[in-house]
Design an enzyme around this catalytic site. Structure first.
Site, PDB file in Angstrom:
ATOM      1  N   LYS A  67       0.859  -1.195   0.000  1.00 24.67           N
ATOM      2  CA  LYS A  67       0.000   0.000   0.000  1.00 24.67           C
ATOM      3  C   LYS A  67       0.891   1.239   0.000  1.00 24.67           C
ATOM      4  O   LYS A  67       1.905   1.286   0.702  1.00 24.67           O
ATOM      5  CB  LYS A  67      -0.916   0.012   1.225  1.00 24.67           C
ATOM      6  CG  LYS A  67      -1.889   1.206   1.184  1.00 24.67           C
ATOM      7  CD  LYS A  67      -2.913   1.155   2.296  1.00 24.67           C
ATOM      8  CE  LYS A  67      -2.363   1.678   3.585  1.00 24.67           C
ATOM      9  NZ  LYS A  67      -3.405   1.946   4.588  1.00 24.67           N
ATOM     10  N   ALA A 218      -2.595   9.040  16.355  1.00 26.38           N
ATOM     11  CA  ALA A 218      -1.134   9.146  16.322  1.00 26.38           C
ATOM     12  C   ALA A 218      -0.548   8.011  15.507  1.00 26.38           C
ATOM     13  O   ALA A 218      -0.561   6.852  15.938  1.00 26.38           O
ATOM     14  CB  ALA A 218      -0.573   9.124  17.740  1.00 26.38           C
ATOM     15  N   LYS A 223       3.159  12.847  16.826  1.00 27.31           N
ATOM     16  CA  LYS A 223       1.706  12.885  17.051  1.00 27.31           C
ATOM     17  C   LYS A 223       1.387  12.291  18.424  1.00 27.31           C
ATOM     18  O   LYS A 223       1.998  11.295  18.842  1.00 27.31           O
ATOM     19  CB  LYS A 223       0.970  12.107  15.965  1.00 27.31           C
ATOM     20  CG  LYS A 223       0.867  12.835  14.628  1.00 27.31           C
ATOM     21  CD  LYS A 223       0.018  12.024  13.675  1.00 27.31           C
ATOM     22  CE  LYS A 223      -0.322  12.749  12.408  1.00 27.31           C
ATOM     23  NZ  LYS A 223      -1.130  11.906  11.514  1.00 27.31           N
TER      24      LYS A 223
END
Ligand SMILES: NC(=O)c1ccc[n+]([C@@H]2O[C@H](COP(=O)([O-])OP(=O)(O)OC[C@H]3O[C@@H](n4cnc5c(N)ncnc54)[C@H](O)[C@@H]3O)[C@@H](O)[C@H]2O)c1
Length: 320
Positions: A67, A218, A223
Site C-alpha cells: 500500500k 497518532a 503525534k
C-alpha cells in the site's frame, strides 16, 4: 493473465464492515502466531507541504502486496481527504500483480476494524457509551466497527468544528449521537481518539475505571492525543511494537522518558492468538494503533475475491 483494476466506486459497492472485521481479526491472529511477514513501513516526510507518504508491504494469508498512502492534514480545506491510498495485490507464488485498487476506503475500514477487534478483546462486553474524539473519516469507521459487537445507548462526539458533527449526525441518522465536550467524550466506556493532534488533548482525570481507549490518530512521529499519565496507568496494547515506538501514541511519551517501552503489555495479535489474556476487571485499556500493512493486504485479498465473484472491476494487460 490480466490485472484487475478496482476503483473507489468498485470498492464502495463491495466493502462491508462485517467482512473487513473478519479479515482484519484473522490478519492479527496470523501475525500473533508469527505466520505473516511485514517489514516496518517506510516514511517519506514532506514537511514543507505538511504531509507524508508511507510504503507498506506485507505477506499474510497467501497474499502479498504493497500500500502507498499519503496523509495530508490540511487537505479537507482543499476539498481532498486527509488520507488517500492505492494498493497493489500480488500472487506471492509468482509475483504477478493480481489487482491494483483504491485503498482509501480500505484504509478507513481496516482502521475501524482494528479498533473493533481491539474493543472485542479489551473493552468490557457491557460497554454501552462511546466517545469519539474527532469526527472525520476514521471516527466514522470506528463507529461502524463497534456497532458490530456493542449495543451503544449513547454516542458522544467532540470536534473542533460544529459542521463536522452535523455531517456526522446526518450520516448516522438512526443512531443516538450527541455533540459533546472533550471531557464528556473522554468519559465514556469506549473512547476512540482520531485526530492528528501533536500534543495531548485527552486528560487522565476524564477517563473512568474500566474504560477502553482506541488511540488511532497518532501514526507518525510527534503525534500524540493522550495524557502520558493515562498510558502509565493503563494496560497498553499495541498493533506492532516497532511501529508504535516510532510513530504510535506512545512515541512522544517514550521520547520524553514518560513511558518505558517495557510497559507495553502485548501486541493485539498476541491477544487474538490467545498467547496473552485480554482485559482483567476494571483496568483501563489502551489500544495504540499505527496501522499495519497486514490489515490492508488481508482486506484487499477479501475484496479481490468478492469483486471476482460479483464481476466487479476491469481487467487490463498491465505487465508482461
Ligand atoms: N492508526 C491508523 O491506522 C490510522 C489510519 C488512518 C489514519 N490515521 C490517522 O488518524 C487521524 C485522523 O485521520 P482522518 O482520516 O479521520 O482525518 P480527518 O481530517 O477526516 O479527521 C480529523 C479530525 O480531527 C480534527 N482535528 C484536526 N486537527 C486537530 C487538532 N490539532 N486537534 C484536535 N482535533 C483536530 C478534525 O476537525 C477532524 O474532526 C490522522 O492523524 C491520521 O494520520 C491513523
Amino acid at each position: 493473465m490480466k490485472t484487475r483494476l478496482l476503483t473507489v466506486s468498485d470498492i464502495s459497492k463491495i466493502i462491508d464492515m462485517a467482512d473487513v472485521l473478519k479479515a482484519v481479526e484473522t490478519a492479527f491472529r496470523e501475525y500473533g502466531l508469527g505466520q505473516a511477514e511485514m517489514p516496518p513501513k517506510i516514511y517519506l516526510d514532506l514537511r514543507q507541504y505538511n504531509g507524508d507518504f508511507r510504503a507498506m508491504p506485507a505477506f499474510v494469508e497467501n497474499s502479498a502486496g504493497l500500500k502507498w498512502v499519503s496523509v495530508y492534514p490540511d487537505n479537507p480545506d482543499k476539498g481532498l481527504p486527509t488520507v488517500m491510498a492505492m494498493l497493489i495485490l500480488n500472487d506471492p507464488k509468482t509475483g504477478f500483480p493480481l489487482a491494483i485498487m483504491d485503498a482509501t476506503r480500505i484504509t478507513s475500514f481496516r482502521t475501524g476494524a482494528a479498533g473493533g477487534v481491539a474493543a472485542k478483546y479489551l473493552a468490557r462486553p457491557d460497554s454501552n457509551t462511546l466517545g469519539l474524539v474527532g469526527a472525520g473519516a476514521q471516527a466514522k469507521t470506528q463507529l461502524l466497527a463497534l456497532l458490530e459487537n456493542f449495543e451503544l445507548s449513547s454516542i458522544h462526539v467532540w470536534s473542533l468544528r460544529d459542521d463536522e458533527i452535523e455531517g456526522f449526525k446526518n450520516n448516522f441518522k438512526d443512531l443516538p449521537i450527541e455533540k459533546a465536550s472533550l471531557e464528556e467524550a473522554a468519559g465514556c466506556d469506549i473512547v476512540c481518539t482520531t485526530t492528528p493532534a501533536r500534543g495531548f488533548i485527552v486528560k487522565k482525570e476524564w477517563i473512568k475505571p474500566g474504560a477502553h481507549i482506541n488511540a488511532i490518530g497518532a501514526d507518525a512521529p510527534g503525534k500524540q492525543e493522550l495524557d502520558p499519565q493515562i498510558l502509565n496507568e493503563a494496560k497498553v496494547v499495541v498493533d506492532d511494537i516497532a511501529q508504535a515506538r516510532h510513530s504510535g501514541e506512545i512515541n512522544v511519551a517514550i521520547k520524553e522518558g514518560l513511558f518505558p517501552v517495557n510497559d507495553i503489555y502485548a501486541t493485539l495479535g498476541e491477544i487474538v492468538a490467545g498467547k496473552k489474556a485480554g482485559r482483567v476487571d476494571d483496568e483501563i485499556t489502551v489500544f495504540d494503533s499505527t496501522g499495519l500493512a497486514i490489515q490492508d493486504i488481508a482486506t484487499a485479498r477479501m475484496l479481490f475475491e468478492k469483486a471476482k465473484q460479483n464481476n466487479i472491476g476491469h481487467d487490463f494487460d498491465v505487465v508482461g
